[in-house]
Design a protein around this motif. Sequence first.
Motif, PDB file in Angstrom:
ATOM      1  N   TRP A 127       0.815  -1.202   0.000  1.00  0.00           N
ATOM      2  CA  TRP A 127       0.000   0.000   0.000  1.00  0.00           C
ATOM      3  C   TRP A 127       0.858   1.265   0.000  1.00  0.00           C
ATOM      4  O   TRP A 127       0.628   2.193  -0.770  1.00  0.00           O
ATOM      5  N   THR A 128       1.874   1.299   0.852  1.00  0.00           N
ATOM      6  CA  THR A 128       2.657   2.538   0.943  1.00  0.00           C
ATOM      7  C   THR A 128       3.480   2.770  -0.329  1.00  0.00           C
ATOM      8  O   THR A 128       3.673   3.910  -0.728  1.00  0.00           O
ATOM      9  N   ASP A 129       3.924   1.666  -0.968  1.00  0.00           N
ATOM     10  CA  ASP A 129       4.635   1.832  -2.251  1.00  0.00           C
ATOM     11  C   ASP A 129       3.689   2.459  -3.275  1.00  0.00           C
ATOM     12  O   ASP A 129       4.038   3.381  -4.010  1.00  0.00           O
ATOM     13  N   PHE A 130       2.470   1.931  -3.293  1.00  0.00           N
ATOM     14  CA  PHE A 130       1.468   2.424  -4.234  1.00  0.00           C
ATOM     15  C   PHE A 130       1.146   3.897  -3.939  1.00  0.00           C
ATOM     16  O   PHE A 130       1.099   4.735  -4.840  1.00  0.00           O
ATOM     17  N   ARG A 131       0.953   4.192  -2.660  1.00  0.00           N
ATOM     18  CA  ARG A 131       0.576   5.555  -2.259  1.00  0.00           C
ATOM     19  C   ARG A 131       1.689   6.547  -2.620  1.00  0.00           C
ATOM     20  O   ARG A 131       1.446   7.620  -3.157  1.00  0.00           O
ATOM     21  N   ASP A 132       2.935   6.150  -2.329  1.00  0.00           N
ATOM     22  CA  ASP A 132       4.037   7.098  -2.480  1.00  0.00           C
ATOM     23  C   ASP A 132       4.557   7.197  -3.911  1.00  0.00           C
ATOM     24  O   ASP A 132       5.024   8.233  -4.331  1.00  0.00           O
ATOM     25  N   GLN A 133       4.507   6.094  -4.618  1.00  0.00           N
ATOM     26  CA  GLN A 133       5.149   6.093  -5.940  1.00  0.00           C
ATOM     27  C   GLN A 133       4.251   5.657  -7.082  1.00  0.00           C
ATOM     28  O   GLN A 133       4.531   5.918  -8.237  1.00  0.00           O
ATOM     29  N   GLY A 134       3.172   4.944  -6.735  1.00  0.00           N
ATOM     30  CA  GLY A 134       2.360   4.293  -7.764  1.00  0.00           C
ATOM     31  C   GLY A 134       1.780   5.235  -8.792  1.00  0.00           C
ATOM     32  O   GLY A 134       1.687   4.905  -9.972  1.00  0.00           O
ATOM     33  N   SER A 135       1.410   6.446  -8.361  1.00  0.00           N
ATOM     34  CA  SER A 135       0.781   7.353  -9.317  1.00  0.00           C
ATOM     35  C   SER A 135       1.790   7.843 -10.352  1.00  0.00           C
ATOM     36  O   SER A 135       1.441   8.142 -11.482  1.00  0.00           O
TER      37      SER A 135
ATOM     38  N   ARG B  48      -1.454  -6.987  -1.367  1.00  0.00           N
ATOM     39  CA  ARG B  48      -1.093  -5.767  -0.649  1.00  0.00           C
ATOM     40  C   ARG B  48       0.394  -5.671  -0.364  1.00  0.00           C
ATOM     41  O   ARG B  48       0.854  -4.711   0.245  1.00  0.00           O
TER      42      ARG B  48
END
Lengths: 314, 152
Positions: free
Chosen positions: A216-224, B44
């Motif tokens: 989740w944090t990878d997605f939140r921080d870099q995914g976009s 996840r």
Amino acid sequence: MATETSAAAESARQAAGFAAVLKPVDGHISIDSVAGVQLEVRDLAEARAFYEPIFWDAAGSWKPSARTLTFESGSQSLELVQKAKPRTFADGGQHTAYRVRATRVSSLAEQLAEAGHSVEWWHEDHPQERELAPYLHDPSGNRVQLVAASSADPLIAHVAIEVHAFDYCEYLYVRELGGEVDYYHGWRVEDQTAAKAWLDGDDPAAPWTRRDNPGWTDFRDQGSKNRSIRVPRPNTQVFLRYGDTRLGMISATKTRQEPPEEQIVGTPRILFRSSMAADQAAARADAEPVPHERHGRSIYFRDADGNFSELRCG
Amino acid sequence: MADIESISHSGMVAPDSRAVHTFYETVLSGVREETVSRSYEGTRGGNAHSCGILGDYVFVTFPRRRDVAPLEQLRGGEDSFRHGFAVSRTRFDEITQRLQEQGVPFEGPLVHPERGPLGESIYFRDPGGNYFEVCWRRDEDVQYNPVRVAEE
Ligand SMILES: [Fe+2]
């Protein structure tokens, strides 16, 4: 909110039954070894043709019956059950590892490849599986590993199953059935480092031992910004020893449909052998919360993730 | 004024996080509460990690390489950050004996000043180098702050 002392909280946890999951309970069921596996196949003759060259130098014999075919070798057996749509886990970590004389492994792998089977050379993470070994599927999709050994006895070196909930499964396989943890993977810094090396280069780790899995944090921080973000991780594994044999629990690589919850006897299943009397083993199983059923001298279990096993008593 | 009431838990790190948890369970009689794994690894990300309880205190452990003092350095120095647990005097002796039986090096018992709150302390490290103190209090009969647990 209730107010309790820590002693009361502790006794509540004990009552919940999950204290000291890691250790075998006093008077646990004692297992001599993994005695084999029962696998589903779509055609018995086709399966026999596949396994015969693998078992070529194993002392043993085939025992056919109407819908089953068993290869018995010493105290172990591979039992094949015919099913129109066999439950196999071709894309996951579930596998059975058969011993083959070391001098034969390469030529056997070649022979199987020439027969049209796709053979991959991979390594796993257990200290005894860090050398490359051939992996392939039987014609129904059961994953097979060939283990180089001084002889083909005992036939089965280890079996591996997929689990989601390690605590629940350790409750059965460690606390209740007495398996000894002899290796675990995914809890160490070096396991994380190995996963990075795998993503960076050409480390031929078996695919179910690694994950490329942004959290989740990878997605939140870099995914976009980076839709192709890759985050290597070790896939969690715990290995348990029963006598000279081993059971591997591999963190499930995907969610699968489980058999109906009330089903306790099923396939594929692990076969365990115990020299305990069935009455004694059944009494111990009855004292624990894991679903089980007794039929004659066998006690059947279903773990929390729908894996079946059968304990064959003395 | 911030309305913080108490410390909830500690996130502990070690090169081998499961070894640390096993130490808490086998040497300190901790309880593994949950290994976070189901639905966590899949889509996840993340890795299985253990949550456990020592006495009434929750630990979560993660694999990290961290610059902590070596296991041989049992006390003091710049790395004096530690978790201190109070136990009864009887239990204190049991823990000291347990550490000896399990071959865990420790320092102490250190006898504290007679008019201070603490009786004795021992100091040791877990397999990840995390530093612990176990003591008994001279006022061990006083219950300062009973643990509240949620109703089932
Ligand atoms: Fe394997």
